[in-house]
Design a protein around this motif. Structure first.
Motif, PDB file in Angstrom:
ATOM      1  N   ILE A  30      73.852  39.966   7.978  1.00  0.00           N
ATOM      2  CA  ILE A  30      73.467  38.628   8.427  1.00  0.00           C
ATOM      3  C   ILE A  30      71.962  38.612   8.641  1.00  0.00           C
ATOM      4  CG2 ILE A  30      73.668  36.900  10.262  1.00  0.00           C
ATOM      5  CD1 ILE A  30      76.426  38.001  10.908  1.00  0.00           C
ATOM      6  N   LEU A  31      71.327  37.515   8.244  1.00  0.00           N
ATOM      7  CA  LEU A  31      69.918  37.277   8.547  1.00  0.00           C
ATOM      8  C   LEU A  31      69.817  36.016   9.387  1.00  0.00           C
ATOM      9  CD1 LEU A  31      66.853  37.804   8.126  1.00  0.00           C
ATOM     10  CD2 LEU A  31      67.014  36.373   6.073  1.00  0.00           C
ATOM     11  N   GLU A  32      69.093  36.116  10.492  1.00  0.00           N
ATOM     12  CA  GLU A  32      68.828  34.948  11.335  1.00  0.00           C
ATOM     13  C   GLU A  32      67.317  34.739  11.414  1.00  0.00           C
ATOM     14  OE1 GLU A  32      70.367  33.363  15.582  1.00  0.00           O
ATOM     15  OE2 GLU A  32      69.265  35.253  15.698  1.00  0.00           O
ATOM     16  N   ILE A  33      66.886  33.527  11.124  1.00  0.00           N
ATOM     17  CA  ILE A  33      65.471  33.168  11.231  1.00  0.00           C
ATOM     18  C   ILE A  33      65.324  32.270  12.451  1.00  0.00           C
ATOM     19  CG2 ILE A  33      63.493  32.125  10.070  1.00  0.00           C
ATOM     20  CD1 ILE A  33      64.927  32.631   7.405  1.00  0.00           C
ATOM     21  N   GLY A  34      64.789  32.827  13.531  1.00  0.00           N
ATOM     22  CA  GLY A  34      64.671  32.114  14.798  1.00  0.00           C
ATOM     23  C   GLY A  34      65.679  32.645  15.805  1.00  0.00           C
ATOM     24  N   THR A  35      65.240  33.540  16.679  1.00  0.00           N
ATOM     25  CA  THR A  35      66.153  34.199  17.627  1.00  0.00           C
ATOM     26  C   THR A  35      66.274  33.442  18.942  1.00  0.00           C
ATOM     27  OG1 THR A  35      65.284  36.287  16.746  1.00  0.00           O
ATOM     28  CG2 THR A  35      66.738  36.429  18.660  1.00  0.00           C
ATOM     29  N   ALA A  47      72.561  34.599  17.724  1.00  0.00           N
ATOM     30  CA  ALA A  47      72.751  35.927  17.126  1.00  0.00           C
ATOM     31  C   ALA A  47      74.043  36.567  17.624  1.00  0.00           C
ATOM     32  CB  ALA A  47      71.555  36.822  17.447  1.00  0.00           C
ATOM     33  N   LEU A  48      74.300  36.448  18.910  1.00  0.00           N
ATOM     34  CA  LEU A  48      75.524  37.028  19.474  1.00  0.00           C
ATOM     35  C   LEU A  48      76.762  36.315  18.941  1.00  0.00           C
ATOM     36  CD1 LEU A  48      74.326  37.620  23.135  1.00  0.00           C
ATOM     37  CD2 LEU A  48      75.010  39.380  21.485  1.00  0.00           C
ATOM     38  N   CYS A  49      76.677  35.008  18.735  1.00  0.00           N
ATOM     39  CA  CYS A  49      77.807  34.274  18.161  1.00  0.00           C
ATOM     40  C   CYS A  49      78.072  34.723  16.730  1.00  0.00           C
ATOM     41  CB  CYS A  49      77.532  32.772  18.195  1.00  0.00           C
ATOM     42  SG  CYS A  49      77.424  32.072  19.862  1.00  0.00           S
ATOM     43  N   LEU A  50      77.018  34.826  15.938  1.00  0.00           N
ATOM     44  CA  LEU A  50      77.172  35.239  14.543  1.00  0.00           C
ATOM     45  C   LEU A  50      77.665  36.678  14.441  1.00  0.00           C
ATOM     46  CD1 LEU A  50      73.862  33.681  13.212  1.00  0.00           C
ATOM     47  CD2 LEU A  50      76.174  32.913  12.615  1.00  0.00           C
ATOM     48  N   HIS A  78      70.144  41.045  11.272  1.00  0.00           N
ATOM     49  CA  HIS A  78      68.691  41.127  11.406  1.00  0.00           C
ATOM     50  C   HIS A  78      68.184  39.764  11.843  1.00  0.00           C
ATOM     51  CE1 HIS A  78      68.109  45.146   9.564  1.00  0.00           C
ATOM     52  NE2 HIS A  78      69.300  44.858   9.048  1.00  0.00           N
ATOM     53  N   THR A  79      67.528  39.720  12.992  1.00  0.00           N
ATOM     54  CA  THR A  79      67.055  38.464  13.548  1.00  0.00           C
ATOM     55  C   THR A  79      65.550  38.509  13.744  1.00  0.00           C
ATOM     56  OG1 THR A  79      67.377  36.830  15.320  1.00  0.00           O
ATOM     57  CG2 THR A  79      67.572  39.172  15.933  1.00  0.00           C
ATOM     58  N   ILE A  80      64.886  37.417  13.382  1.00  0.00           N
ATOM     59  CA  ILE A  80      63.423  37.369  13.338  1.00  0.00           C
ATOM     60  C   ILE A  80      62.904  36.277  14.266  1.00  0.00           C
ATOM     61  CG2 ILE A  80      61.400  37.061  11.851  1.00  0.00           C
ATOM     62  CD1 ILE A  80      63.229  37.733   9.450  1.00  0.00           C
ATOM     63  N   ASP A  81      61.880  36.623  15.050  1.00  0.00           N
ATOM     64  CA  ASP A  81      61.236  35.627  15.905  1.00  0.00           C
ATOM     65  C   ASP A  81      59.776  36.009  16.098  1.00  0.00           C
ATOM     66  OD1 ASP A  81      62.651  33.324  17.807  1.00  0.00           O
ATOM     67  OD2 ASP A  81      60.690  33.962  18.541  1.00  0.00           O
ATOM     68  N   THR A  82      58.953  35.030  16.449  1.00  0.00           N
ATOM     69  CA  THR A  82      57.529  35.284  16.656  1.00  0.00           C
ATOM     70  C   THR A  82      57.158  35.432  18.128  1.00  0.00           C
ATOM     71  OG1 THR A  82      57.065  32.906  16.672  1.00  0.00           O
ATOM     72  CG2 THR A  82      56.881  34.045  14.553  1.00  0.00           C
ATOM     73  N   ALA A 121      74.247  47.797  18.906  1.00  0.00           N
ATOM     74  CA  ALA A 121      73.762  48.752  17.899  1.00  0.00           C
ATOM     75  C   ALA A 121      73.658  48.122  16.512  1.00  0.00           C
ATOM     76  CB  ALA A 121      74.680  49.964  17.846  1.00  0.00           C
ATOM     77  N   GLN A 122      74.301  46.977  16.320  1.00  0.00           N
ATOM     78  CA  GLN A 122      74.308  46.321  15.001  1.00  0.00           C
ATOM     79  C   GLN A 122      73.233  45.248  14.862  1.00  0.00           C
ATOM     80  OE1 GLN A 122      78.761  45.582  15.511  1.00  0.00           O
ATOM     81  NE2 GLN A 122      78.615  45.804  13.290  1.00  0.00           N
ATOM     82  N   ILE A 123      72.593  44.873  15.980  1.00  0.00           N
ATOM     83  CA  ILE A 123      71.611  43.798  15.963  1.00  0.00           C
ATOM     84  C   ILE A 123      70.209  44.386  15.961  1.00  0.00           C
ATOM     85  CG2 ILE A 123      70.713  41.784  17.170  1.00  0.00           C
ATOM     86  CD1 ILE A 123      73.475  41.324  18.335  1.00  0.00           C
ATOM     87  N   HIS A 124      69.435  44.005  14.951  1.00  0.00           N
ATOM     88  CA  HIS A 124      68.086  44.535  14.781  1.00  0.00           C
ATOM     89  C   HIS A 124      67.084  43.390  14.911  1.00  0.00           C
ATOM     90  CE1 HIS A 124      69.809  48.323  13.266  1.00  0.00           C
ATOM     91  NE2 HIS A 124      70.702  47.527  12.677  1.00  0.00           N
ATOM     92  N   GLN A 125      66.146  43.545  15.823  1.00  0.00           N
ATOM     93  CA  GLN A 125      65.135  42.530  16.070  1.00  0.00           C
ATOM     94  C   GLN A 125      63.884  42.797  15.239  1.00  0.00           C
ATOM     95  OE1 GLN A 125      65.777  43.764  20.240  1.00  0.00           O
ATOM     96  NE2 GLN A 125      65.077  41.695  20.757  1.00  0.00           N
TER      97      GLN A 125
END
Length: 213
Positions: free
Chosen positions: A61-66, A72-75, A86-90, A109-113
Motif C-alpha cells: 500500500i502507498l499512502e500520500i499524506g499521513t 494508514a491504520l485503517c488501510l 508506505h506512507t509519505i508526509d512533509t 512493523a508493517q508501516i513505513h514512514q
C-alpha cells in the motif's frame, strides 16, 4: 461536508462498523493537540477505507499524506501478513505522533514512514502497489497520479480523497484558487484516462475509487 441530513448521516454511521478503540484514542489526541483536526479521515470514512483494503487484500500500500496516521491504520487492516504500507508526509513534527499509534497497533512493523515531498520519494521506492490512497496537497493531485500510475499493479486501486472539495468544483473558480483548479483537472483525468475505470462516491468530501485495467 454532508450530502444527506445529519439525522440520516448519524443513522448511517450507527449502522456501520464501530470505530476501533485505538482510533478513538488517536482521534481524541488529534483534536486535543494537533492543528486542523478536521483533516482526519474519521470513523465512517475510516471504516470504508478498511473495508476496501480488506476486499483488495493488498501486499503493498502507498499512502500520500499521513497527517496523524488514522487512514494508514485503517488501510493497514487489510494488509497481507507479509505486506507493507508506505506512507509519505512533509510534516516532521507529526512523525513521532504517528509512530506512537502505529507501534500501538498490530501493524507497527508493517508501516513505513517517509518524510519529504512525495514526488521525490515515490521514484525511490522499489515496489509496485496494489492500493494507493491520495490525501495530500490538492494542487499536486494530477502530478501524483502521473507519478504513481505506472507503479500501480493491474487490478490495483487508487483512492482519492476530497475530490468534491466542499462543493467548490461546481462554483466559479477564482484566479488564485489553484487547489480547486487542480481538482477539476484531476477529476477529468480520472474519468478520461483509458488505463483506469473510475467511480466518484459522494462520501464526506468526495472519495473516488479508480481501478487499473
Amino acid at each position: 461536508m454532508h450530502f444527506i441530513t445529519e439525522d440520516l448521516d448519524a443513522y448511517v454511521v450507527a449502522h456501520s462498523e464501530n470505530e476501533p478503540e485505538l482510533l478513538e484514542a488517536l482521534t481524541r489526541e488529534t483534536y486535543q493537540k494537533i492543528l486542523q483536526p478536521r483533516m482526519l479521515s474519521g470513523h465512517y470514512q475510516g471504516r470504508i477505507l478498511s473495508m476496501i483494503s480488506k476486499l483488495v487484500r493488498p501486499k503493498y500500500i502507498l499512502e500520500i499524506g499521513t497527517y496523524t496516521g488514522y487512514s494508514a491504520l485503517c488501510l493497514a487492516e487489510g494488509l497481507q501478513e507479509d505486506g507493507q504500507l508506505h506512507t509519505i508526509d512533509t510534516n516532521e513534527e507529526l512523525f513521532d505522533f504517528q509512530r506512537k499509534y502505529f507501534d500501538a497497533s498490530p501493524y507497527g512493523a508493517q508501516i513505513h514512514q517517509h518524510l519529504g515531498p512525495a514526488l521525490n520519494i515515490i521514484p525511490q521506492l522499489s515496489y509496485t502497489f496494489d492500493l494507493i490512497f491520495i490525501d495530500a496537497d490538492k494542487v499536486n493531485y494530477p502530478n501524483y497520479f502521473n507519478c504513481i500510475i505506472d507503479r500501480l499493479n493491474p487490478g490495483g486501486i487508487i483512492l482519492s480523497d476530497n475530490v468534491l472539495w466542499s462543493g467548490k468544483i461546481l462554483e466559479n473558480v477564482k484566479a488564485d484558487d489553484f487547489a480547486t483548479k487542480a481538482l477539476l483537472e484531476y477529476n477529468s483525468l480520472l474519468k478520461e484516462d483509458p488505463r483506469i475505470e473510475t467511480v466518484l462516491l459522494p462520501i464526506r468530501d468526495g472519495l473516488t475509487i479508480s481501478r487499473k485495467l
